[in-house]
Each structure stands twice: as structure tokens, then as C-alpha cells.
Design a protein around this motif. Structure first.
Motif, short mmCIF file in Angstrom:
data_model
loop_
_atom_site.label_atom_id
_atom_site.label_comp_id
_atom_site.label_asym_id
_atom_site.label_seq_id
_atom_site.Cartn_x
_atom_site.Cartn_y
_atom_site.Cartn_z
N GLN A 102 42.43 38.73 46.64
CA GLN A 102 42.88 38.81 48.04
C GLN A 102 44.39 39.01 48.10
O GLN A 102 44.90 39.70 48.98
N LEU A 103 45.11 38.42 47.15
CA LEU A 103 46.57 38.56 47.16
C LEU A 103 47.00 39.96 46.74
O LEU A 103 47.96 40.52 47.29
N ILE A 104 46.31 40.56 45.77
CA ILE A 104 46.72 41.91 45.34
C ILE A 104 46.09 42.99 46.21
O ILE A 104 46.57 44.13 46.22
N GLY A 105 45.03 42.66 46.94
CA GLY A 105 44.43 43.62 47.88
C GLY A 105 43.42 44.55 47.23
O GLY A 105 43.30 44.62 46.01
N PRO A 106 42.69 45.30 48.08
CA PRO A 106 41.57 46.10 47.57
C PRO A 106 41.98 47.21 46.60
O PRO A 106 41.30 47.43 45.61
N ASN A 107 43.06 47.92 46.87
CA ASN A 107 43.37 49.06 46.00
C ASN A 107 43.69 48.61 44.58
O ASN A 107 43.15 49.16 43.61
N ALA A 108 44.55 47.63 44.45
CA ALA A 108 44.88 47.13 43.11
C ALA A 108 43.66 46.49 42.46
O ALA A 108 43.45 46.62 41.25
N HIS A 157 30.81 21.02 23.25
CA HIS A 157 31.38 20.57 24.52
C HIS A 157 31.13 21.66 25.57
O HIS A 157 31.72 22.74 25.50
N PRO A 158 30.26 21.40 26.55
CA PRO A 158 29.99 22.42 27.57
C PRO A 158 31.16 22.58 28.54
O PRO A 158 31.78 21.59 28.92
N ILE A 159 31.42 23.83 28.90
CA ILE A 159 32.44 24.13 29.91
C ILE A 159 31.79 25.06 30.93
O ILE A 159 31.38 26.18 30.58
N LEU A 160 31.65 24.60 32.15
CA LEU A 160 31.01 25.41 33.20
C LEU A 160 32.07 26.21 33.95
O LEU A 160 33.13 25.68 34.30
N LEU A 161 31.77 27.49 34.19
CA LEU A 161 32.67 28.33 34.98
C LEU A 161 31.93 28.81 36.22
O LEU A 161 30.79 29.30 36.12
N THR A 162 32.59 28.73 37.37
CA THR A 162 32.03 29.38 38.55
C THR A 162 32.21 30.89 38.36
O THR A 162 33.13 31.34 37.69
N PRO A 163 31.27 31.70 38.92
CA PRO A 163 31.21 33.13 38.54
C PRO A 163 32.41 33.96 39.01
O PRO A 163 32.87 33.81 40.14
N LEU A 164 32.84 34.83 38.12
CA LEU A 164 33.92 35.79 38.42
C LEU A 164 33.60 36.53 39.72
O LEU A 164 32.49 37.04 39.90
N SER A 165 34.57 36.64 40.59
CA SER A 165 34.34 37.34 41.86
C SER A 165 34.08 38.83 41.64
O SER A 165 34.64 39.45 40.74
N ARG A 166 33.22 39.38 42.50
CA ARG A 166 33.16 40.85 42.59
C ARG A 166 34.37 41.31 43.40
O ARG A 166 35.01 40.51 44.10
N ARG A 167 34.66 42.60 43.33
CA ARG A 167 35.85 43.11 44.02
C ARG A 167 35.50 43.87 45.31
O ARG A 167 36.18 44.80 45.69
N GLY A 168 34.43 43.42 45.94
CA GLY A 168 34.05 43.99 47.23
C GLY A 168 34.72 43.20 48.36
O GLY A 168 34.58 41.99 48.41
N PHE A 169 35.42 43.92 49.25
CA PHE A 169 36.10 43.27 50.36
C PHE A 169 35.27 43.39 51.63
O PHE A 169 34.46 44.30 51.78
N ASN A 170 35.52 42.49 52.55
CA ASN A 170 34.93 42.61 53.88
C ASN A 170 35.60 43.75 54.64
O ASN A 170 36.61 44.32 54.17
N ASN A 171 35.07 44.05 55.81
CA ASN A 171 35.61 45.17 56.57
C ASN A 171 37.06 44.96 57.00
O ASN A 171 37.72 45.92 57.37
N ASP A 172 37.53 43.74 56.94
CA ASP A 172 38.94 43.50 57.27
C ASP A 172 39.88 43.98 56.15
O ASP A 172 41.10 43.96 56.32
N SER A 173 39.33 44.41 55.01
CA SER A 173 40.11 44.85 53.84
C SER A 173 41.07 43.78 53.33
O SER A 173 42.02 44.07 52.61
N THR A 174 40.81 42.55 53.69
CA THR A 174 41.73 41.45 53.36
C THR A 174 41.02 40.33 52.62
O THR A 174 41.58 39.75 51.69
N THR A 175 39.80 40.04 53.07
CA THR A 175 39.06 38.93 52.45
C THR A 175 37.94 39.48 51.58
O THR A 175 37.32 40.50 51.90
N ILE A 176 37.70 38.77 50.47
CA ILE A 176 36.60 39.13 49.57
C ILE A 176 35.27 38.73 50.21
O ILE A 176 35.16 37.68 50.83
N ASN A 177 34.30 39.61 50.05
CA ASN A 177 32.93 39.30 50.47
C ASN A 177 32.30 38.48 49.35
O ASN A 177 31.69 39.02 48.44
#
Ligand SMILES: *[C@@H]1O[C@H](CO)[C@@H](O)[C@H](O)[C@H]1NC(C)=O
Ligand SMILES: *[C@@H]1O[C@H](CO)[C@@H](O)[C@H](O)[C@H]1NC(C)=O
Ligand SMILES: *[C@@H]1O[C@H](CO)[C@@H](O)[C@H](O)[C@H]1NC(C)=O
Ligand SMILES: *[C@@H]1O[C@H](CO)[C@@H](O)[C@H](O)[C@H]1NC(C)=O
Ligand SMILES: *[C@@H]1O[C@H](CO)[C@@H](O)[C@H](O)[C@H]1NC(C)=O
Ligand SMILES: *[C@@H]1O[C@H](CO)[C@@H](O)[C@H](O)[C@H]1NC(C)=O
Ligand SMILES: *[C@@H]1O[C@H](CO)[C@@H](O)[C@H](O)[C@H]1NC(C)=O
Ligand SMILES: *[C@@H]1O[C@H](CO)[C@@H](O)[C@H](O)[C@H]1NC(C)=O
Length: 285
Positions: free
Chosen positions: A195-201, A142-162
Motif C-alpha cells: 500500500q505504501l509503494i502503490g500498485p505500479n511499483a 521449532h515451528p514458525i507460523l507465517l500469515t500468507p504473503l499478500s497478493r498484489r491486487g488493489f481495490n478500485n481505489d488503487s490505494t488499498t490491497i484487496n
């Protein structure tokens, strides 16, 4: 010889919820036993030691009940092309066949994009994933497709993931729709959580300080649980596959993940060298 093995010889590989389950001692009640085969790149890979390695696979396998099969064919640097040329895809298909012949209901995860994006547009990965889905079904998995795990690089706003993986997540979703496969929105869930835990965490889960892609042991456990929870919610083990739910719950970790809170692990590891944490708990945030 077991009926399942006979059918396999004849080229009729039965999924657990059909013929083979009726003849399998491992069946519990009316439900089949699940088994997992993981196919992907380094963000799935089972490796806590090598730099440029460390994905959600270990944490996912660790979230299963003892005795449930979980084989990880994730490979560092792999694309949907090189996973085949390295022989790992064939090994994963062979493992799937063997588990099906043993009367298991076999779930095969596919997660790519991190390296495919470096060599081609998303349609190339999508075409390869479509072929993989067909191959997996043809051997009774049974195939299960996953969209790729995010990298932890943020945009310059330090709030949204790039989220440069977005188009590859969309392509994966498209394959799931076209092939009627289960889709686990790991990219969307991991972007949201980070995005909820932020860049440092977020960066405290880096395998090495400047590596926003690979996970330390705490990150592996956390995102492995995220995949397990998505799977428990979206696969429909009992209703769709007559399969018992395979997971051991971890309510505090799941609550942290789905309420967007940092998860504080219990002990301290001496350094970023993940091998020093094996058998121990990861360092606290
Ligand atoms: C992960 O790797 C370790 C060390 O090589 C091995 O003992 C374990 O069985 C592997 N786990 C999976 C799920 O492949
Ligand atoms: C898809 O697979 C083909 C081989 O069938 C390979 O040439 C191509 O590079 C793969 N695409 C990606 C994005 O890996
Ligand atoms: C897969 O199984 C086939 C048939 O048994 C065998 O010839 C092949 O070597 C196996 N491939 C891998 C990578 O294990
Ligand atoms: C976002 O990611 C892309 C691709 O990895 C990179 O080229 C770009 O510089 C990144 N942008 C920021 C603001 O880091
Ligand atoms: C983000 O910040 C870096 C460093 O200050 C700067 O070089 C870059 O141009 C910025 N990128 C964008 C998209 O604003
Ligand atoms: C899609 O898959 C689900 C279960 O996974 C099944 O119930 C449904 O009939 C399938 N639909 C089509 C169009 O094949
Ligand atoms: C994140 O870490 C940076 C660098 O250590 C620090 O300056 C900043 O205050 C931290 N931000 C938060 C919200 O803790
Ligand atoms: C990581 O720690 C292990 C165990 O202490 C040690 O053997 C290994 O050499 C260390 N690796 C690095 C890259 O420091």
C-alpha cells in the motif's frame, strides 16, 4: 556414534539447546547453529523459472550466512492437505529429524492460505496447521507460523490491497496463539508495504505481468528479506533458542522495506522471463 544419533534411535530427539548441542562440534561458543526447513505453497516455493511459481523462499535462504541449512519444500498449488498427499510434508519432517540429529536448532516455517482458501473455510487450514505444529515439535523442530504473503491486487481505489487472505491470516494467528508458536505477520507487513509503494511499483514485482500472486526475482529477494527481518525480530534466536542469529544483514533493502519505499535493483533483466535474471540483479523499478 554421536549421542544425538543414539537419542534419535531411541526416539528421544533432542533440540539443539538441550543434550545434542553439548556434543556437537558445529556449536559456536555456547550458541547452536540454526537450520531452516520451509513448508508452504507456491508463495514459498523455490522456483524462478516456471510460471505460477516464485515465492519468498529463495530470497529468504539467500539472506542466511553461508553454510546455514535451508531446505525449501514449498509446492505450487499446495494446500495443507495436498502438501501431505504429495509426500512433501513427510520429506520436510524427515529433513527436520536429520538436522536435529545433526545437532542443529531447526526452525520449520509454515505458510498456507492461497490455495486452502479455494477449497474450505479457514478452520480447516487451522486444524491442519495445529497438527503440523505438533508433528514438528515431536521431532525436535521449532515451528514458525507465517500469515500468507499478500497478493498484489488493489481495490478500485488503487490505494488499498484487496486482502481476501485476511481470514486465513487470522486463522494462522489463532493457531500460533493456541500452540504458543512464533508468529510472523507476513500478511500484515506485506499489505502495509504494498500500500505504501502503490500498485505500479507493486506490479513490477509480478512474476508475469498479470500474475499478482507470484514474485519475480526482485520480489523474491525483497519479500525473502522481509521474512528474514521479521524472523530476526520476533523469533528471539539467542534468548529463546540459544541459537546464533543466522542472517547476513542487507541494510539498504531492509530500510526500503520498513520505510515503505520502492527498492531499485541495480541491473536490467531483458524481460519478465525470470530465468534470464538468475545470477544477475532484477530489472529496476
Ligand atoms: C532452489 O533450486 C535450485 C535449482 O533447482 C537449487 O540449486 C537450490 O539448491 C534450491 N534451493 C533451496 C533452498 O532449496
Ligand atoms: C486438511 O487436511 C485434510 C486431511 O487431513 C484434508 O482433507 C483437507 O482438505 C485439508 N484442508 C485444507 C484446507 O487443505
Ligand atoms: C521418511 O523417512 C522414512 C523413514 O526413514 C522413510 O520410510 C520415508 O520413505 C521417508 N519419506 C520421504 C518422503 O522421504
Ligand atoms: C478481491 O478479491 C476477490 C477474491 O480474489 C475477488 O473475488 C474480487 O473480485 C476482488 N475485488 C476487486 C475489487 O478486485
Ligand atoms: C471495480 O471496477 C471494475 C472496473 O471498472 C468494476 O467492474 C467493478 O464493479 C468495481 N468493483 C467495485 C467493488 O466497485
Ligand atoms: C511459550 O514459548 C516461549 C518461548 O518460545 C516460552 O518462553 C514460554 O514459556 C511458552 N509458554 C507456554 C505457556 O508454554
Ligand atoms: C501507473 O501506471 C499507469 C499505467 O501505466 C499510469 O497511467 C499511471 O500514471 C501510473 N501511476 C503512477 C502513480 O505512476
Ligand atoms: C526463458 O529464458 C531462457 C534463457 O534465455 C530460455 O531458455 C527459455 O526458453 C525462456 N522461457 C520462456 C518461457 O520464454
Amino acid at each position: 556414534m554421536k549421542i544425538a544419533a543414539l537419542l534419535s534411535l531411541l526416539g528421544f530427539l533432542a533440540a539443539c539447546d538441550t543434550v545434542s548441542a553439548k556434543n556437537d562440534k558445529k556449536k559456536k561458543g555456547e550458541l547452536c547453529e540454526a537450520s531452516f526447513v520451509l513448508i508452504g505453497d507456491s508463495t514459498t516455493n523455490n522456483n524462478t523459472v516456471t510460471p505460477n511459481s516464485g515465492g519468498w523462499g529463495n530470497g529468504f535462504c539467500a539472506s542466511l550466512q553461508p553454510g546455514i541449512g535451508c531446505q525449501n519444500f514449498g509446492s505450487n498449488g499446495a494446500t495443507t492437505g495436498t502438501i501431505v498427499t504429495r509426500g512433501l510434508y513427510e520429506a520436510a519432517i524427515n529433513a527436520t529429524k536429520a538436522e536435529v540429529a545433526d545437532g542443529k536448532s531447526v526452525f520449520v516455517t509454515l505458510q498456507f492460505g492461497h490455495n486452502d482458501m479455494k477449497i474450505a473455510g479457514p478452520e480447516s487450514m487451522a486444524a491442519n496447521l495445529t497438527q503440523f505444529v505438533s508433528d514438528i515439535r515431536s521431532v525436535g523442530g521449532h515451528p514458525i507460523l507465517l500469515t500468507p504473503l499478500s497478493r498484489r491486487g488493489f481495490n478500485n481505489d488503487s490505494t488499498t490491497i484487496n486482502n481476501s487472505l485476511g481470514p486465513w491470516a487470522d486463522a494462522t494467528r489463532g493457531v500460533a496463539t493456541q500452540t504458543n508458536s512464533t508468529l510472523l505477520p507476513l500478511n500484515e507487513a506485506s499489505v502495509n508495504y504494498l500500500q505504501l509503494i502503490g500498485p505500479n511499483a507493486s506490479h513490477l514485482m509480478n512474476r508475469l505481468p498479470a500474475d499478482n500472486t507470484h514474485l519475480d526475482v526482485g520480489g523474491q529477494e525483497l519479500f525473502g528479506r522481509m521474512v528474514a527481518d521479521l524472523m530476526a525480530l520476533l523469533t528471539g534466536f539467542e534468548s529463546n533458542f540459544k541459537t546464533e542469529s543466522p542472517f547476513v544483514p542487507n541494510p539498504p533493502l531492509s530500510e526500503a522495506i520498513w520505510t515503505g519505499k520502492q527498492y531499485v535493483f541495480h541491473a536490467v533483466c531483458p524481460s519478465y522471463n525470470a530465468s534470464e535474471c538468475i545470477g544477475d540483479e532484477p530489472r529496476p523499478l
